[in-house]
Design an enzyme around this catalytic site. Structure first.
Site, mmCIF file in Angstrom:
data_model
loop_
_atom_site.group_PDB
_atom_site.id
_atom_site.type_symbol
_atom_site.label_atom_id
_atom_site.label_comp_id
_atom_site.label_asym_id
_atom_site.label_seq_id
_atom_site.Cartn_x
_atom_site.Cartn_y
_atom_site.Cartn_z
ATOM 1 N N SER A 32 65.153 6.154 86.517
ATOM 2 C CA SER A 32 64.770 6.736 87.805
ATOM 3 C C SER A 32 63.385 7.363 87.686
ATOM 4 O O SER A 32 63.160 8.499 88.084
ATOM 5 C CB SER A 32 65.802 7.762 88.276
ATOM 6 N N SER A 89 66.190 9.097 95.406
ATOM 7 C CA SER A 89 65.689 8.073 94.488
ATOM 8 C C SER A 89 66.183 6.670 94.794
ATOM 9 O O SER A 89 65.710 5.702 94.186
ATOM 10 C CB SER A 89 66.055 8.439 93.040
ATOM 11 N N LYS A 127 63.752 3.846 95.385
ATOM 12 C CA LYS A 127 63.248 2.936 94.348
ATOM 13 C C LYS A 127 63.824 1.525 94.485
ATOM 14 O O LYS A 127 63.248 0.571 93.945
ATOM 15 C CB LYS A 127 63.564 3.503 92.957
#
Length: 486
Positions: free
Chosen positions: A319, A132, A135
């Site tokens: 997230s 993640s 991102k």
């Protein structure tokens, strides 16, 4: 600290020092950091994103409900260059990164935020699966290409008909944080509400003498497949992702409790909710299949999302994979490309490259981090974070949007134990966890008041050891936070 001491004596001294140190001191220093100004602390959101496995789950990143500032956000102040720069970090970090708890391959880069001087590296040029932390790239590209103050619109438009029933279209404009109720200007999720849109639409319809419509969703803004080949089918049921569309409410979640699934067809859910809201205002809406409104449609009403800067912050705190994928498609559209899952990764990379950032190691299969095929080196990731820390433009909003250690987002429940509490309130970072990956990238304020940027990445972990690898990274960040080591 750890100057000229044996390892055993050093650890004993550190524990004693931590027991005497009050957390409020760290929080006060963290609050003083200009990059944290103007951003709210989150409370319970109950979301667990980011596991790509249908086997026995590992415990990762509990995410509180983001309460990002939905209004105009402050840009960061210039970095302080008067505080001492840490020295000889290798003597403090090498043994920790060699700990048996770390079973994977490392890519690490730690620098001074103000000068970009390298303070510590290990395998920094090696591209790893970021999970993640992907991102960070997506959020940066969105801020650079869309601008922090831009917004997404959801529109109701009427298609003129000759003798037939009135055709009403609910046009998705990229706001997947749309709420089913009334618009709430103080929130990010639900900033724009379908109930408000329905009320304004019903008023316009009644002025035209229309009491019934055929209702369709216009989701033509995005093209191509709605689901990535690298995502597991069960990820919808686990609540990590859903079919990507420019129209949905509550980011597609069925509810906001921990572990809740996402709707497999969030577009249909949004259209049905809009039809119910219209009925509450005296308009009978018969729901049909998706259909483009066309150029001749007459706009009746429109609601707008929170600013992109707040949407990026919400994505970071929660997230949220859906928000990330949508932002990536919006970056593609801003670059003149189709709004598709295939174009989004390319557009994100090209946007970063166009801003003069290093992108040579970056390969993306998605823009949320669920796909194991994503690759980036710690060097390129830290270059981006340092640019954000030193920026005085829209990119400066990236780091304040990241979770804060011990306080918000995916870091809300980290840095709570005695070994790591000195970093609470001092670290802003994006987390990443897959079954064989752990990563952490952001900034940390040292005890001397120097801001550092860092990327800590490990992949090819032995299954079941991601949590232990995460402990190592948290302890490393704590050593940096404690550093009075000029």
């Amino acid at each position: 600290m750890r100057k000229n001491l044996t390892v055993a004596h050093t650890r004993s001294t550190r524990r004693a020092a931590r027991s005497r140190r009050r957390l409020t001191g760290g929080l006060a220093a963290g609050a003083a950091l200009a990059l944290l100004a103007g951003y709210g602390v989150a409370d319970a959101y109950d979301r667990v994103p980011g596991i790509l496995t249908v086997t026995e789950p590992i415990h990762i990143d509990p995410v509180p409900k983001p309460e990002a500032n939905a209004g105009r956000q402050q840009l960061a102040s210039p970095l302080d260059t008067s505080a001492p720069v840490p020295a000889d970090l290798a003597s403090r970090l090498d043994e920790l990164f060699d700990d048996e708890r770390m079973t994977g391959q490392l890519s690490i880069d730690i620098r001074d935020a103000a000068t970009n001087d390298v303070l510590y590296t290990r395998g920094e040029a090696s591209a790893k699966t970021p999970a993640s932390v992907t991102k960070v790239l997506t959020g940066a590209a969105a801020l650079l290409s869309l601008g922090g103050e831009s917004r997404f619109s959801t529109t109701a438009a009427l298609t003129s008909t000759d003798g037939g029933p009135a055709q009403l279209h609910l046009i998705g404009g990229g706001d997947v944080l749309l709420g089913p109720g009334e618009s709430d200007p103080m929130q990010v999720m639900g900033h724009a509400g379908l109930a408000t849109l329905a009320e304004e639409t019903a008023e316009q319809l009644k002025q035209r003498g229309i009491s019934s419509v055929q209702l369709s969703a216009d989701v033509s803004r995005y093209t191509g497949p709605t689901y990535n080949d690298g995502w597991e089918p069960n990820d919808i049921g686990h609540g990590f992702i859903t079919n990507i569309s420019p129209l949905m409410t509550d980011s597609g979640w069925t509810n906001l409790r921990r572990g809740a699934p996402r709707h497999a067809d969030p577009v249909q859910v949004a259209v049905d909710q809009f039809a119910e809201a219209l009925a509450a205002h005296g308009i009978d809406a018969e729901v049909g299949g998706p259909a483009a409104a066309g150029d001749g449609a007459e706009q009746l009403a429109q609601v707008e999302s929170a600013p992109v800067s707040a949407v990026v912050q919400n994505m970071m705190l929660a997230s949220d994979n859906v928000s990330a994928e949508v932002l990536g498609r919006e970056v593609a559209l801003a670059a003149g490309k189709p709004g598709s899952g295939a174009e989004a990764p390319l557009a994100v990379i090209e946007t970063l490259r166009g801003a003069g950032l290093d992108t040579g190691s970056i390969a993306l299969e998605d823009v949320s981090g669920l796909n194991y095929g994503n690759r980036i080196s710690a060097h390129d990731l830290t270059t981006l974070i340092q640019a954000a820390a030193a920026s005085d433009g829209d990119l400066s909003r990236l780091i304040p949007g990241m979770p804060v250690g011990g306080l918000s987002g995916t870091l809300a429940e980290r840095y709570e134990d005695p070994e790591t509490t000195p970093a609470a309130g001092r670290v802003n970072a994006k987390t990443g966890t897959l079954r064989t990956v752990t990563s952490l990238a952001g900034t940390v304020l040292t005890a001397d008041g120097r801001l550092l940027v860092f990327s800590l990445m490990a992949d090819d972990l032995t299954p079941g050891t991601a949590g232990r690898g995460r402990e190592v990274f948290d302890e490393a960040v704590t050593l940096l936070a404690e550093c009075g080591c000029s």
